[in-house]
Design a protein around this motif. Structure first.
Motif, PDB file in Angstrom:
ATOM      1  N   ALA A  18     -63.632 -72.757 -28.942  1.00 54.03           N
ATOM      2  CA  ALA A  18     -64.886 -72.670 -28.182  1.00 54.03           C
ATOM      3  C   ALA A  18     -65.892 -73.732 -28.615  1.00 54.03           C
ATOM      4  O   ALA A  18     -66.746 -74.133 -27.835  1.00 54.03           O
ATOM      5  CB  ALA A  18     -65.498 -71.282 -28.337  1.00 54.03           C
ATOM      6  N   ASP A  19     -65.757 -74.225 -29.851  1.00 52.04           N
ATOM      7  CA  ASP A  19     -66.719 -75.199 -30.364  1.00 52.04           C
ATOM      8  C   ASP A  19     -66.070 -76.505 -30.838  1.00 52.04           C
ATOM      9  O   ASP A  19     -66.682 -77.267 -31.572  1.00 52.04           O
ATOM     10  CB  ASP A  19     -67.532 -74.583 -31.498  1.00 52.04           C
ATOM     11  N   LYS A  20     -64.830 -76.784 -30.403  1.00 52.28           N
ATOM     12  CA  LYS A  20     -64.149 -78.005 -30.830  1.00 52.28           C
ATOM     13  C   LYS A  20     -63.322 -78.604 -29.706  1.00 52.28           C
ATOM     14  O   LYS A  20     -62.725 -77.878 -28.904  1.00 52.28           O
ATOM     15  CB  LYS A  20     -63.225 -77.721 -32.014  1.00 52.28           C
ATOM     16  N   MET A  21     -63.291 -79.935 -29.663  1.00 52.66           N
ATOM     17  CA  MET A  21     -62.399 -80.646 -28.756  1.00 52.66           C
ATOM     18  C   MET A  21     -62.094 -82.015 -29.350  1.00 52.66           C
ATOM     19  O   MET A  21     -62.813 -82.504 -30.212  1.00 52.66           O
ATOM     20  CB  MET A  21     -62.968 -80.749 -27.341  1.00 52.66           C
ATOM     21  N   ASN A  22     -61.002 -82.611 -28.886  1.00 52.33           N
ATOM     22  CA  ASN A  22     -60.628 -83.938 -29.351  1.00 52.33           C
ATOM     23  C   ASN A  22     -59.746 -84.605 -28.309  1.00 52.33           C
ATOM     24  O   ASN A  22     -59.266 -83.955 -27.384  1.00 52.33           O
ATOM     25  CB  ASN A  22     -59.926 -83.881 -30.713  1.00 52.33           C
ATOM     26  N   GLY A  23     -59.578 -85.916 -28.466  1.00 53.07           N
ATOM     27  CA  GLY A  23     -58.742 -86.627 -27.519  1.00 53.07           C
ATOM     28  C   GLY A  23     -58.873 -88.128 -27.639  1.00 53.07           C
ATOM     29  O   GLY A  23     -59.182 -88.664 -28.710  1.00 53.07           O
ATOM     30  N   LYS A  24     -58.675 -88.797 -26.513  1.00 52.13           N
ATOM     31  CA  LYS A  24     -58.638 -90.255 -26.438  1.00 52.13           C
ATOM     32  C   LYS A  24     -59.932 -90.779 -25.805  1.00 52.13           C
ATOM     33  O   LYS A  24     -60.452 -90.197 -24.864  1.00 52.13           O
ATOM     34  CB  LYS A  24     -57.438 -90.675 -25.599  1.00 52.13           C
ATOM     35  N   ALA A  25     -60.420 -91.908 -26.334  1.00 50.70           N
ATOM     36  CA  ALA A  25     -61.597 -92.582 -25.785  1.00 50.70           C
ATOM     37  C   ALA A  25     -61.216 -94.016 -25.442  1.00 50.70           C
ATOM     38  O   ALA A  25     -60.585 -94.699 -26.244  1.00 50.70           O
ATOM     39  CB  ALA A  25     -62.742 -92.578 -26.795  1.00 50.70           C
ATOM     40  N   VAL A  26     -61.606 -94.468 -24.246  1.00 46.65           N
ATOM     41  CA  VAL A  26     -61.342 -95.846 -23.820  1.00 46.65           C
ATOM     42  C   VAL A  26     -62.657 -96.434 -23.324  1.00 46.65           C
ATOM     43  O   VAL A  26     -63.266 -95.897 -22.396  1.00 46.65           O
ATOM     44  CB  VAL A  26     -60.277 -95.906 -22.706  1.00 46.65           C
ATOM     45  N   TYR A  27     -63.102 -97.515 -23.945  1.00 44.63           N
ATOM     46  CA  TYR A  27     -64.335 -98.197 -23.557  1.00 44.63           C
ATOM     47  C   TYR A  27     -63.973 -99.460 -22.781  1.00 44.63           C
ATOM     48  O   TYR A  27     -63.943-100.558 -23.328  1.00 44.63           O
ATOM     49  CB  TYR A  27     -65.156 -98.539 -24.793  1.00 44.63           C
ATOM     50  N   GLY A  28     -63.663 -99.281 -21.506  1.00 45.53           N
ATOM     51  CA  GLY A  28     -63.276-100.396 -20.650  1.00 45.53           C
ATOM     52  C   GLY A  28     -62.158-101.205 -21.279  1.00 45.53           C
ATOM     53  O   GLY A  28     -61.225-100.655 -21.852  1.00 45.53           O
ATOM     54  N   ASP A  29     -62.268-102.518 -21.166  1.00 54.31           N
ATOM     55  CA  ASP A  29     -61.284-103.417 -21.779  1.00 54.31           C
ATOM     56  C   ASP A  29     -61.663-103.783 -23.208  1.00 54.31           C
ATOM     57  O   ASP A  29     -60.950-104.540 -23.859  1.00 54.31           O
ATOM     58  CB  ASP A  29     -61.168-104.709 -20.956  1.00 54.31           C
ATOM     59  N   LEU A  30     -62.792-103.245 -23.710  1.00 57.18           N
ATOM     60  CA  LEU A  30     -63.294-103.639 -25.027  1.00 57.18           C
ATOM     61  C   LEU A  30     -62.591-102.950 -26.191  1.00 57.18           C
ATOM     62  O   LEU A  30     -62.315-103.579 -27.209  1.00 57.18           O
ATOM     63  CB  LEU A  30     -64.793-103.374 -25.125  1.00 57.18           C
ATOM     64  N   ALA A  31     -62.336-101.648 -26.052  1.00 58.60           N
ATOM     65  CA  ALA A  31     -61.787-100.910 -27.188  1.00 58.60           C
ATOM     66  C   ALA A  31     -61.226 -99.570 -26.737  1.00 58.60           C
ATOM     67  O   ALA A  31     -61.632 -99.029 -25.708  1.00 58.60           O
ATOM     68  CB  ALA A  31     -62.873-100.684 -28.241  1.00 58.60           C
ATOM     69  N   ASP A  32     -60.309 -99.047 -27.535  1.00 60.91           N
ATOM     70  CA  ASP A  32     -59.830 -97.694 -27.307  1.00 60.91           C
ATOM     71  C   ASP A  32     -59.597 -97.026 -28.649  1.00 60.91           C
ATOM     72  O   ASP A  32     -59.569 -97.674 -29.690  1.00 60.91           O
ATOM     73  CB  ASP A  32     -58.576 -97.665 -26.441  1.00 60.91           C
ATOM     74  N   GLY A  33     -59.484 -95.701 -28.610  1.00 57.50           N
ATOM     75  CA  GLY A  33     -59.301 -94.948 -29.843  1.00 57.50           C
ATOM     76  C   GLY A  33     -59.331 -93.469 -29.577  1.00 57.50           C
ATOM     77  O   GLY A  33     -58.841 -93.006 -28.546  1.00 57.50           O
ATOM     78  N   THR A  34     -59.931 -92.729 -30.505  1.00 58.27           N
ATOM     79  CA  THR A  34     -59.946 -91.270 -30.415  1.00 58.27           C
ATOM     80  C   THR A  34     -61.368 -90.729 -30.596  1.00 58.27           C
ATOM     81  O   THR A  34     -62.256 -91.438 -31.066  1.00 58.27           O
ATOM     82  CB  THR A  34     -59.046 -90.652 -31.495  1.00 58.27           C
ATOM     83  N   PHE A  35     -61.534 -89.454 -30.220  1.00 57.35           N
ATOM     84  CA  PHE A  35     -62.801 -88.778 -30.463  1.00 57.35           C
ATOM     85  C   PHE A  35     -62.531 -87.365 -30.955  1.00 57.35           C
ATOM     86  O   PHE A  35     -61.508 -86.763 -30.644  1.00 57.35           O
ATOM     87  CB  PHE A  35     -63.688 -88.763 -29.206  1.00 57.35           C
ATOM     88  N   THR A  36     -63.457 -86.859 -31.744  1.00 55.92           N
ATOM     89  CA  THR A  36     -63.478 -85.457 -32.146  1.00 55.92           C
ATOM     90  C   THR A  36     -64.895 -84.958 -31.882  1.00 55.92           C
ATOM     91  O   THR A  36     -65.862 -85.703 -32.071  1.00 55.92           O
ATOM     92  CB  THR A  36     -63.111 -85.252 -33.621  1.00 55.92           C
ATOM     93  N   ALA A  37     -64.995 -83.716 -31.443  1.00 52.89           N
ATOM     94  CA  ALA A  37     -66.313 -83.189 -31.088  1.00 52.89           C
ATOM     95  C   ALA A  37     -66.458 -81.757 -31.565  1.00 52.89           C
ATOM     96  O   ALA A  37     -65.499 -80.996 -31.598  1.00 52.89           O
ATOM     97  CB  ALA A  37     -66.498 -83.255 -29.572  1.00 52.89           C
ATOM     98  N   ARG A  38     -67.686 -81.422 -31.928  1.00 56.07           N
ATOM     99  CA  ARG A  38     -67.997 -80.037 -32.265  1.00 56.07           C
ATOM    100  C   ARG A  38     -69.294 -79.648 -31.573  1.00 56.07           C
ATOM    101  O   ARG A  38     -70.236 -80.445 -31.474  1.00 56.07           O
ATOM    102  CB  ARG A  38     -68.055 -79.812 -33.767  1.00 56.07           C
ATOM    103  N   LYS A  39     -69.297 -78.430 -31.077  1.00 52.20           N
ATOM    104  CA  LYS A  39     -70.456 -77.913 -30.357  1.00 52.20           C
ATOM    105  C   LYS A  39     -71.538 -77.505 -31.344  1.00 52.20           C
ATOM    106  O   LYS A  39     -71.262 -76.840 -32.344  1.00 52.20           O
ATOM    107  CB  LYS A  39     -70.048 -76.724 -29.494  1.00 52.20           C
ATOM    108  N   LEU A  40     -72.762 -77.926 -31.047  1.00 56.19           N
ATOM    109  CA  LEU A  40     -73.899 -77.571 -31.895  1.00 56.19           C
ATOM    110  C   LEU A  40     -74.522 -76.277 -31.392  1.00 56.19           C
ATOM    111  O   LEU A  40     -74.513 -75.981 -30.212  1.00 56.19           O
ATOM    112  CB  LEU A  40     -74.929 -78.696 -31.879  1.00 56.19           C
ATOM    113  N   LYS A  41     -75.081 -75.523 -32.298  1.00 58.15           N
ATOM    114  CA  LYS A  41     -75.694 -74.239 -31.918  1.00 58.15           C
ATOM    115  C   LYS A  41     -77.110 -74.421 -31.473  1.00 58.15           C
ATOM    116  O   LYS A  41     -77.793 -75.299 -31.769  1.00 58.15           O
ATOM    117  CB  LYS A  41     -75.622 -73.289 -33.079  1.00 58.15           C
TER     118      LYS A  41
END
Length: 116
Positions: free
Chosen positions: A93-116
């Motif tokens: 409920a408070d976490k997600m992750n995956g792939k991030a792509v910034y156009g042709d400039l860069a790609d990678g991953t992301f992790t996220a947590r929900k703030l209260k």
């Protein structure tokens, strides 16, 4: 009884996670890393909100389908317009992750947590 259980289990993917709220996101790209804040408003499968980070404050659009999430925003980096796209999975409920792509400039991953 077994048939009812199978029907309930088959329907589970139809229920979308609700990611409405403020999220702290760590982004690790081939061109560097950083942190950003996202605020999401979810209505059914449609997602909208804002990104605040290195590229300023931007409008975000996307979708949530079951535990799968996709969102994006358009910004400017190095004098070039880019679309940052995120595709991932809500793991709690408070976490997600995956792939991030910034156009042709860069790609990678992301992790996220929900703030209260």
């Amino acid at each position: 009884m077994r048939r009812l259980l199978l029907l309930v289990l088959a329907a589970l993917p139809l229920f979308a996670a609700d990611i409405s709220g403020r999220w702290s996101v760590s982004i690790d790209l081939s061109a560097g890393s950083g942190d950003a804040d996202f605020v999401f408003e979810q209505h059914g499968e449609k997602l909208k909100g804002t990104y605040s980070g290195l590229l300023g404050k931007r409008e975000v659009t996307g979708t949530v389908n079951g535990d799968k999430v996709e969102f994006q925003f358009t910004g400017e980096a190095n004098g070039q317009s880019i679309t940052a796209k995120f595709t991932g999975t809500v793991t709690a409920a408070d976490k997600m992750n995956g792939k991030a792509v910034y156009g042709d400039l860069a790609d990678g991953t992301f992790t996220a947590r929900k703030l209260k």
